[in-house]
Design a protein around this motif. Structure first.
Motif, mmCIF file in Angstrom:
data_model
loop_
_atom_site.group_PDB
_atom_site.id
_atom_site.type_symbol
_atom_site.label_atom_id
_atom_site.label_comp_id
_atom_site.label_asym_id
_atom_site.label_seq_id
_atom_site.Cartn_x
_atom_site.Cartn_y
_atom_site.Cartn_z
ATOM 1 N N CYS A 138 0.861 -1.185 0.000
ATOM 2 C CA CYS A 138 0.000 0.000 0.000
ATOM 3 C C CYS A 138 0.892 1.228 0.000
ATOM 4 O O CYS A 138 1.827 1.338 0.802
ATOM 5 C CB CYS A 138 -0.916 0.010 1.230
ATOM 6 S SG CYS A 138 -2.186 1.302 1.173
ATOM 7 N N TYR B 55 -4.598 6.765 -1.150
ATOM 8 C CA TYR B 55 -3.680 5.630 -1.146
ATOM 9 C C TYR B 55 -4.026 4.690 -2.291
ATOM 10 O O TYR B 55 -5.113 4.779 -2.886
ATOM 11 C CB TYR B 55 -3.754 4.870 0.187
ATOM 12 C CG TYR B 55 -3.454 5.706 1.402
ATOM 13 C CD1 TYR B 55 -2.146 5.874 1.840
ATOM 14 C CD2 TYR B 55 -4.476 6.332 2.118
ATOM 15 C CE1 TYR B 55 -1.859 6.644 2.955
ATOM 16 C CE2 TYR B 55 -4.200 7.105 3.232
ATOM 17 C CZ TYR B 55 -2.888 7.258 3.647
ATOM 18 O OH TYR B 55 -2.609 8.034 4.749
ATOM 19 N N THR B 56 -3.108 3.760 -2.593
ATOM 20 C CA THR B 56 -3.357 2.753 -3.612
ATOM 21 C C THR B 56 -2.774 1.423 -3.143
ATOM 22 O O THR B 56 -1.653 1.371 -2.638
ATOM 23 C CB THR B 56 -2.715 3.130 -4.962
ATOM 24 O OG1 THR B 56 -3.139 4.440 -5.351
ATOM 25 C CG2 THR B 56 -3.120 2.138 -6.045
ATOM 26 N N LEU B 57 -3.552 0.362 -3.311
ATOM 27 C CA LEU B 57 -3.062 -0.982 -3.048
ATOM 28 C C LEU B 57 -2.533 -1.556 -4.350
ATOM 29 O O LEU B 57 -3.249 -1.580 -5.365
ATOM 30 C CB LEU B 57 -4.189 -1.865 -2.495
ATOM 31 C CG LEU B 57 -3.806 -3.321 -2.184
ATOM 32 C CD1 LEU B 57 -2.799 -3.379 -1.030
ATOM 33 C CD2 LEU B 57 -5.057 -4.145 -1.859
ATOM 34 N N CYS C 74 -2.680 -5.244 8.481
ATOM 35 C CA CYS C 74 -2.794 -4.701 7.115
ATOM 36 C C CYS C 74 -4.245 -4.743 6.651
ATOM 37 O O CYS C 74 -4.734 -3.804 6.011
ATOM 38 C CB CYS C 74 -1.896 -5.481 6.169
ATOM 39 S SG CYS C 74 -0.125 -5.266 6.478
ATOM 40 N N ARG D 82 -2.143 -2.219 -10.316
ATOM 41 C CA ARG D 82 -3.080 -1.580 -9.385
ATOM 42 C C ARG D 82 -4.150 -2.591 -8.989
ATOM 43 O O ARG D 82 -4.838 -3.146 -9.827
ATOM 44 C CB ARG D 82 -3.731 -0.370 -10.059
ATOM 45 C CG ARG D 82 -4.559 0.492 -9.103
ATOM 46 C CD ARG D 82 -5.239 1.640 -9.817
ATOM 47 N NE ARG D 82 -6.301 1.168 -10.688
ATOM 48 C CZ ARG D 82 -6.400 1.443 -11.984
ATOM 49 N NH1 ARG D 82 -5.482 2.189 -12.577
ATOM 50 N NH2 ARG D 82 -7.401 0.972 -12.713
ATOM 51 N N LEU E 46 -6.721 -1.494 5.524
ATOM 52 C CA LEU E 46 -7.499 -1.410 4.294
ATOM 53 C C LEU E 46 -8.989 -1.206 4.600
ATOM 54 O O LEU E 46 -9.672 -0.421 3.930
ATOM 55 C CB LEU E 46 -7.310 -2.673 3.456
ATOM 56 C CG LEU E 46 -5.903 -2.896 2.866
ATOM 57 C CD1 LEU E 46 -5.864 -4.203 2.098
ATOM 58 C CD2 LEU E 46 -5.488 -1.733 1.981
#
Length: 332
Positions: free
Chosen positions: A185, A235-237, A316, A228, A320
Motif C-alpha cells: 500500500c 492511497y493505492t493498493l 494490514c 493496481r 485497508l
C-alpha cells in the motif's frame, strides 16, 4: 560449537586452547566449497586468515592439500588447523521459535514470516528466523535460507532442508523462474493499471553505518512490474512482481516514483508514518505495508509445480478496511 557443528560428527574435540580439528563432511556440507565451509566452521576468524591457512596447506582434506575452490564430498575428513576463535564470552542463547508453515516436505520449508523479525542475525540483530528455526528443529542436519525478506516485510519465506534443494532453487532464481509477488500500500494515486519500472539501483552505506539503496546510473539493473489492485484515495493498493531481486528494490522503486510505501522507515514519508502510528488514529498502522503474498516455483528435486499464498496480516487488513470506511472510528 556453531549450529553446523552440531549436525556433524567431530573426530577430534577442541580443548580451551586452539587444537587441530578433524571434521567429517555430512550431507549438509557435501557439495560446498571448502572456503565457505571453513568460514562457517571458524566463526570469528578473519576471512583473510582463513584464506591464509588454505594457501599455506594447513587445511587438508583426506590428508591431501586442496585449493579454495575444492568442493567437499560426503565422508571427506577435513583437517582444520589450530585457529583462535573470537567471542571470548559465550553468546546469548538463541530462543527456539516456530512460525506458521505454508508448505513442508523433505526438501523445502515455507513459512509465513511476521513483520519485525529479521531473517538472520547480523547488523545489530543477534539472531533471526534461521537461527531460531535451527534451535526449534535440531533434527534437521541442513537448513538454509533460499532467499531473504527485509525485517519489516511479512509473508512467504522459503528455506531449503537439503543442499540439492538449495542449489536447485538458487538456479531458478538466477534464471528468473521463481514468481514472487507482494502486496503493498502506497501514498498516492495510480492511474495506470500496470506499470513496469526499470532503473539502476546503487547500494551504499550512510555515515551512521546503515545500508541504503538509491537510483543511480552506475547501479545494478532492476525490474519490477506493479499492478493496481485497488484505489483507496489518497492511497493505492498494488501488487508488485519482482523480475530482479535487488536489495530494497520495491521500496526504492516506489519512493523514486513519488509514491512511498506506507510505514516505510527508510524511504517513506516520515511525517505520514508518524501520524499513522499514533494511538486511536484512523486510518492507522504501525508497520510497513509490504507483504510477500504469492510464490510460484518448480520443486527443485521432484520437478512439480508449487503455488504458495500467505494472507494479509490482520494489521494490514484492518488498515485497508479503515480506508474503505468499514471499521468504526477508534476510541482515543
Amino acid at each position: 560449537m556453531n549450529e553446523l557443528g552440531k549436525s556433524r560428527r567431530e573426530l577430534a574435540t577442541s580443548a580451551p586452547a586452539p587444537q587441530v580439528r578433524l571434521v567429517e563432511v555430512d550431507e549438509g556440507s557435501a557439495g560446498q566449497r571448502i572456503d565457505n565451509f571453513l568460514l562457517r566452521e571458524c566463526k570469528g576468524v578473519p576471512k583473510s586468515h582463513v584464506y591464509r591457512i588454505l594457501r599455506s596447506g594447513e587445511v587438508r582434506v583426506n590428508k591431501g592439500r586442496i585449493d579454495a575452490t575444492y568442493r567437499l564430498v560426503l565422508g571427506d575428513i577435513v583437517r582444520i588447523p589450530p585457529v583462535r576463535m573470537a567471542a571470548p564470552n559465550a553468546p546469548a542463547p538463541v530462543p527456539a521459535a516456530t512460525f506458521p508453515v505454508l508448505f513442508e516436505d523433505d526438501y523445502l520449508l515455507a513459512i509465513d514470516k511476521p513483520a519485525g523479525v529479521a531473517v538472520h542475525g547480523g547488523s545489530g540483530v543477534s539472531f533471526g528466523v534461521i537461527e531460531q528455526l535451527r534451535q526449534a528443529l535440531p533434527h534437521l542436519k541442513f537448513l538454509e535460507l533460499v532467499h531473504r525478506l527485509d525485517r519489516e516485510t511479512s509473508g512467504i519465506l522459503l528455506l531449503a532442508k537439503k543442499r540439492a534443494a538449495l542449489v536447485g532453487m538458487h538456479e531458478q532464481i538466477r534464471q528468473n523462474r521463481m514468481d514472487k509477488r507482494y502486496l503493498v500500500c502506497v501514498k498516492g494515486e495510480w492511474t495506470d493499471r500496470q506499470r513496469a519500472v526499470k532503473v539502476p539501483l546503487y547500494k551504499y552505506v550512510t555515515a551512521e553505518g546503515e545500508r541504503r539503496v538509491r537510483v543511480q546510473d552506475d547501479g545494478q539493473a532492476s525490474h519490477t512490474v506493479f499492478r493496481r489492485m485497488e484505489s483507496l484515495a489518497p492511497y493505492t493498493l498494488l501488487e508488485a512482481e519482482l523480475k530482479t531481486g535487488r536489495t530494497h528494490q520495491i521500496r526504492v522503486h516506489l519512493a523514486h516514483l513519488g509514491t512511498p510505501i506506507v510505514g516505510d522507515d527508510k524511504y517513506g514519508d516520515f511525517t505520514l508514518n508518524k501520524a499513522l502510528a499514533k494511538p486511536g488514529v484512523k486510518p492507522g498502522i504501525k508497520r510497513m505495508f509490504l507483504h510477500a503474498w504469492r510464490l510460484r516455483l518448480t520443486h527443485p528435486v521432484l520437478d512439480t509445480p508449487i503455488a504458495l499464498e500467505a494472507p494479509l496480516p490482520p494489521e494490514c487488513e484492518k488498515f485497508l478496511k479503515q480506508l474503505r470506511g468499514t471499521v468504526p472510528d477508534a476510541k482515543p
